[in-house]
Motif scaffolding. Structure first.
Motif, PDB file in Angstrom:
ATOM      1  N   MET A 176      -4.620  -6.319  -4.220  1.00 31.99           N
ATOM      2  CA  MET A 176      -3.172  -6.071  -4.159  1.00 31.99           C
ATOM      3  C   MET A 176      -2.855  -4.610  -4.461  1.00 31.99           C
ATOM      4  N   ILE A 177      -3.526  -4.052  -5.460  1.00 32.88           N
ATOM      5  CA  ILE A 177      -3.303  -2.634  -5.787  1.00 32.88           C
ATOM      6  C   ILE A 177      -3.726  -1.743  -4.623  1.00 32.88           C
ATOM      7  N   VAL A 178      -4.882  -2.046  -4.035  1.00 34.23           N
ATOM      8  CA  VAL A 178      -5.362  -1.287  -2.873  1.00 34.23           C
ATOM      9  C   VAL A 178      -4.390  -1.436  -1.711  1.00 34.23           C
ATOM     10  N   GLY A 179      -3.821  -2.633  -1.534  1.00 36.35           N
ATOM     11  CA  GLY A 179      -2.847  -2.864  -0.469  1.00 36.35           C
ATOM     12  C   GLY A 179      -1.631  -1.967  -0.595  1.00 36.35           C
ATOM     13  N   VAL A 180      -1.171  -1.753  -1.816  1.00 39.19           N
ATOM     14  CA  VAL A 180      -0.030  -0.854  -2.038  1.00 39.19           C
ATOM     15  C   VAL A 180      -0.437   0.593  -1.771  1.00 39.19           C
ATOM     16  N   LEU A 181      -1.609   0.995  -2.263  1.00 39.76           N
ATOM     17  CA  LEU A 181      -2.062   2.378  -2.083  1.00 39.76           C
ATOM     18  C   LEU A 181      -2.275   2.721  -0.606  1.00 39.76           C
ATOM     19  N   LYS A 182      -2.634   1.724   0.194  1.00 41.75           N
ATOM     20  CA  LYS A 182      -2.815   1.961   1.629  1.00 41.75           C
ATOM     21  C   LYS A 182      -1.541   2.485   2.277  1.00 41.75           C
ATOM     22  N   LYS A 183      -0.396   2.022   1.786  1.00 48.46           N
ATOM     23  CA  LYS A 183       0.874   2.391   2.396  1.00 48.46           C
ATOM     24  C   LYS A 183       1.267   3.833   2.111  1.00 48.46           C
ATOM     25  N   THR A 184       0.602   4.471   1.143  1.00 46.49           N
ATOM     26  CA  THR A 184       0.979   5.818   0.748  1.00 46.49           C
ATOM     27  C   THR A 184       0.318   6.897   1.595  1.00 46.49           C
ATOM     28  N   LEU A 191     -13.784  -1.744  -3.145  1.00 51.56           N
ATOM     29  CA  LEU A 191     -12.438  -2.019  -2.632  1.00 51.56           C
ATOM     30  C   LEU A 191     -11.664  -0.716  -2.410  1.00 51.56           C
ATOM     31  N   LEU A 192     -11.907   0.265  -3.259  1.00 53.77           N
ATOM     32  CA  LEU A 192     -11.211   1.550  -3.151  1.00 53.77           C
ATOM     33  C   LEU A 192     -11.866   2.476  -2.123  1.00 53.77           C
ATOM     34  N   ILE A 193     -13.204   2.441  -2.031  1.00 52.75           N
ATOM     35  CA  ILE A 193     -13.907   3.404  -1.183  1.00 52.75           C
ATOM     36  C   ILE A 193     -14.025   2.944   0.264  1.00 52.75           C
ATOM     37  N   ALA A 194     -14.025   1.633   0.502  1.00 53.36           N
ATOM     38  CA  ALA A 194     -14.213   1.124   1.868  1.00 53.36           C
ATOM     39  C   ALA A 194     -13.118   1.588   2.835  1.00 53.36           C
ATOM     40  N   PRO A 195     -11.830   1.554   2.454  1.00 51.79           N
ATOM     41  CA  PRO A 195     -10.805   2.051   3.399  1.00 51.79           C
ATOM     42  C   PRO A 195     -10.994   3.514   3.764  1.00 51.79           C
ATOM     43  N   ASP A 242       4.237   8.539   1.477  1.00 52.90           N
ATOM     44  CA  ASP A 242       5.201   8.124   0.458  1.00 52.90           C
ATOM     45  C   ASP A 242       4.763   8.674  -0.899  1.00 52.90           C
ATOM     46  N   PRO A 243       5.138   9.916  -1.211  1.00 56.63           N
ATOM     47  CA  PRO A 243       4.697  10.556  -2.458  1.00 56.63           C
ATOM     48  C   PRO A 243       5.113   9.781  -3.712  1.00 56.63           C
ATOM     49  N   ARG A 244       6.331   9.227  -3.705  1.00 53.04           N
ATOM     50  CA  ARG A 244       6.803   8.491  -4.878  1.00 53.04           C
ATOM     51  C   ARG A 244       5.925   7.261  -5.143  1.00 53.04           C
ATOM     52  N   LEU A 245       5.659   6.504  -4.090  1.00 52.76           N
ATOM     53  CA  LEU A 245       4.821   5.309  -4.233  1.00 52.76           C
ATOM     54  C   LEU A 245       3.399   5.705  -4.629  1.00 52.76           C
ATOM     55  N   LEU A 246       2.917   6.834  -4.129  1.00 52.74           N
ATOM     56  CA  LEU A 246       1.583   7.313  -4.477  1.00 52.74           C
ATOM     57  C   LEU A 246       1.481   7.593  -5.974  1.00 52.74           C
ATOM     58  N   ASP A 261       4.184  -8.380   1.924  1.00 53.62           N
ATOM     59  CA  ASP A 261       3.302  -7.419   2.597  1.00 53.62           C
ATOM     60  C   ASP A 261       2.039  -7.156   1.781  1.00 53.62           C
ATOM     61  N   VAL A 262       2.195  -7.086   0.458  1.00 55.51           N
ATOM     62  CA  VAL A 262       1.047  -6.839  -0.409  1.00 55.51           C
ATOM     63  C   VAL A 262       0.074  -8.011  -0.357  1.00 55.51           C
ATOM     64  N   LEU A 263       0.598  -9.231  -0.375  1.00 55.66           N
ATOM     65  CA  LEU A 263      -0.261 -10.414  -0.341  1.00 55.66           C
ATOM     66  C   LEU A 263      -1.022 -10.529   0.981  1.00 55.66           C
ATOM     67  N   LYS A 264      -0.472  -9.958   2.047  1.00 62.16           N
ATOM     68  CA  LYS A 264      -1.177  -9.984   3.333  1.00 62.16           C
ATOM     69  C   LYS A 264      -2.441  -9.133   3.297  1.00 62.16           C
ATOM     70  N   GLU A 265      -2.503  -8.186   2.364  1.00 59.37           N
ATOM     71  CA  GLU A 265      -3.671  -7.312   2.257  1.00 59.37           C
ATOM     72  C   GLU A 265      -4.825  -7.965   1.497  1.00 59.37           C
ATOM     73  N   VAL A 266      -4.559  -9.108   0.861  1.00 63.75           N
ATOM     74  CA  VAL A 266      -5.609  -9.799   0.110  1.00 63.75           C
ATOM     75  C   VAL A 266      -6.592 -10.442   1.082  1.00 63.75           C
ATOM     76  N   GLU A 267      -7.873 -10.272   0.824  1.00 59.21           N
ATOM     77  CA  GLU A 267      -8.923 -10.853   1.676  1.00 59.21           C
ATOM     78  C   GLU A 267      -9.133 -12.324   1.282  1.00 59.21           C
TER      79      GLU A 267
END
Length: 432
Positions: free
Chosen positions: A70-78, A121-125, A225-229, A274-280
Motif C-alpha cells: 500500500m505504501i509503495v502504491g502511494v509512492l508510485k503516484k508521485t 517491493l521498493l526496488i522492483a518498480p 506530486d511533490p506534496r504527496l512525495l 486506488d491504493v488497494l488496487k496496487e496490492v498484489e
C-alpha cells in the motif's frame, strides 16, 4: 510417521510442488488447492491453519506485505520511481552491467537495514522502469536483485524473517548479527556481483540511442506530486525507523507497516480504493496457501521427523554438526519456505547447543541462519522475497518462470553456501 495422514500430506505437498514447477496450472491455484486438500484429509484443521503461530498462516508476513504494498502504491503516484530510475541510469552512464551492479549493491544494503521483502517491493518498480527505458529484459535484473536481497538480509537481525526467529530463540542481539554475519554477507555480495557479470551477460545489450536519450533527461521533471512525495517519504522513514528499532520498541514489522499505510492514506490525498488496487492479492493468496500446506507437514510430524533425523546425524560433533546443519538448511529452505523451516528447527538447534555444552560463539545458530537465508535463493519459492518478485513481474507482463529463476538460484546457492561453509570453518574452528 506411521500415520496415513503423514504420507497423505507428503503426497499432497510433493504433488503441488511438481505442479508449481511444471507451471501447467497457475501457482496460486495450486497453492490454494493444496491447502484445501490438506484441510480435507485432516492433515491440519481450521484452528491450526488460521490461528496457530507454529503451523498456521504467518499473518505477520501477510500483513507486512500488504502494508508495504500500500505504501509503495502511494509512492508510485508521485513519480519517485521514475526519478530514481533516471538517476540510477545516468550515474551508471547507461551501461547495463553498471546499472545491475548498482541496483544489486543498493538492494543488498537496503535489505540489511529493512527486510528483504520490503526492499524488493521498493526496488522492483525502479528496475522495471530502468529496463523499459534501456530496452532491456527485466527478468535478469529482478532475479539478481531478489538474490541480492536474500544475501544482504543475512547480515542483520531484521534483514530476513528467519533471523528474527533465531535471535528470539537464542537470545542474540542486533550487534551479534552484525559482528558474526555482516562480514560474510559483504563478501558474498562482492562475489555475487562478479557472478552476475557472467550469468546475465546476454542481457547486457547497450543501445547508444536510448542511452543518449536518458542522459539528456532531467530526473526532477519526473516528480508529479511533490506534496504527496514528501508525505510518503516521511511515512516511509518512520516505517524504516520502526523496523530498525524493533529490538527496542518490540512492534512486529507487520504492525509497523500497517500503521504506516494507514497513516499515509489518512494524511494524503490518495484514494483508498486506488491504493488497494496496487496490492498484489494473488501473491498474498499464494503465501496463505503455501503456509497451510507446510503447516500440514508440521502438524503431521513430517518436518519434525526430518529435523530430528538431522539432529541424530549431528550428535555432539560441533564442527561436523555446523557443516551438516548449514548444508541441510540450505537444501531444505529451497524446498519449503525458510520461515516455517527455521521455526521448526530452532528448538532442535537449541537442544543441539545444550548437548555441546553451549557451543562456541553460537556457531550452530550462525550455521542455521546462513543455511536458511542463503538457501532461500535456490528456488523460486525458497524465500518470501522470491515469490513477491515473481508476482510483481507477472503483473507487469514480464513473467519469470519457476525454472528461469531456479537455474540461476541453484548456482548462486551452491557458490554462496560453499563460501559460507569455509567462513564458518575458518572463523570458528581453524582460527579459534
Amino acid at each position: 510417521m506411521n500415520d496415513w495422514h503423514s504420507w497423505a500430506a507428503i503426497v499432497v505437498f510433493v504433488g503441488a510442488y511438481a505442479l508449481i514447477i511444471s507451471e501447467k496450472i497457475h501457482r496460486v491455484a495450486v497453492a490454494l488447492g493444496g491447502a484445501g486438500l490438506m484441510l480435507a484429509i485432516r492433515a491440519t484443521d481450521d484452528k491450526s491453519a488460521f490461528y496457530s503461530e507454529h503451523s498456521g498462516v504467518d499473518w505477520n508476513v501477510i500483513f507486512l506485505l500488504m502494508g508495504m504494498m500500500m505504501i509503495v502504491g502511494v509512492l508510485k503516484k508521485t513519480g519517485m520511481f521514475e526519478y530514481l530510475a533516471i538517476w540510477s541510469v545516468k550515474r551508471a552512464r547507461a551501461k547495463p552491467f553498471r546499472v545491475m551492479a548498482m541496483l544489486v549493491v543498493i538492494t543488498a544494503v537496503a535489505s540489511a537495514l529493512l527486510d528483504n521483502v520490503t526492499t524488493v517491493l521498493l526496488i522492483a518498480p525502479v528496475t522495471l522502469l530502468v529496463c523499459e527505458r534501456l530496452a532491456l529484459p527485466a527478468a535478469p535484473f529482478l532475479i539478481a536483485e531478489v538474490m541480492a536481497s536474500n544475501i544482504g538480509g543475512t547480515a542483520t537481525l531484521v534483514g530476513d524473517p528467519p533471523n528474527i526467529i533465531i535471535a528470539s530463540r537464542a537470545g542474540l542481539t542486533f550487534n551479534d548479527f552484525l559482528v558474526h554475519l555482516a562480514p560474510i554477507s559483504a563478501i558474498l555480495v562482492v562475489v555475487f556481483v562478479l557472478m552476475c557479470r557472467v550469468m546475465f551477460r546476454k542481457a547486457f545489450l547497450y543501445d547508444e540511442d536510448r542511452a543518449a536519450e536518458i542522459m539528456e533527461l532531467e530526473e526532477r521533471e519526473a516528480i508529479r506530486d511533490p506534496r504527496l512525495l514528501v508525505q510518503g517519504l516521511i511515512v516511509l522513514a518512520l516505517v524504516v525507523a520502526g523496523f530498525v528499532l524493533h529490538p527496542v520498541l518490540h512492534y512486529e514489522p507487520s504492525v509497523v507497516a500497517l500503521l504506516g499505510a494507514g497513516l499515509l492514506i489518512a494524511v494524503s490525498s490518495a484514494e483508498t480504493g486506488d491504493v488497494l488496487k496496487e496490492v498484489e492479492w494473488p501473491t498474498l493468496a499464494f503465501f496463505a496457501g503455501l503456509f497451510i500446506m507446510i503447516g500440514g507437514l508440521i502438524e503431521t510430524g513430517v518436518i519434525s521427523e526430518v529435523s530430528k533425523s538431522l539432529a541424530d546425524a549431528i550428535g555432539d560433533n560441533e564442527l561436523g554438526g555446523s557443516m551438516i546443519l548449514l548444508s541441510a538448511s540450505a537444501v531444505l529452505s529451497g524446498i519449503v519456505d525458510n520461515i516455517p523451516y527455521v521455526a521448526t528447527m530452532a528448538p532442535i538447534t537449541s537442544d543441539l547447543v545444550q548437548n555441546m555444552a553451549g557451543g562456541s560463539d553460537h556457531v550452530m545458530w550462525w550455521a542455521l541462519a546462513l543455511g536458511a537465508d542463503l538457501g532461500g535463493n535456490a528456488t523460486a519459492i525458497g524465500a518470501s522475497a522470491n515469490v513477491v518478485v515473481l508476482g510483481i513481474a507477472e503483473r507487469n507482463r514480464q513473467p519469470i518462470s519457476f525454472w528461469q529463476f531456479t537455474k540461476y538460484g541453484l548456482v548462486v546457492t551452491f557458490v554462496t553456501v560453499v563460501i559460507a561453509l569455509g567462513y564458518v570453518w575458518l572463523r570458528y574452528f581453524a582460527l579459534a
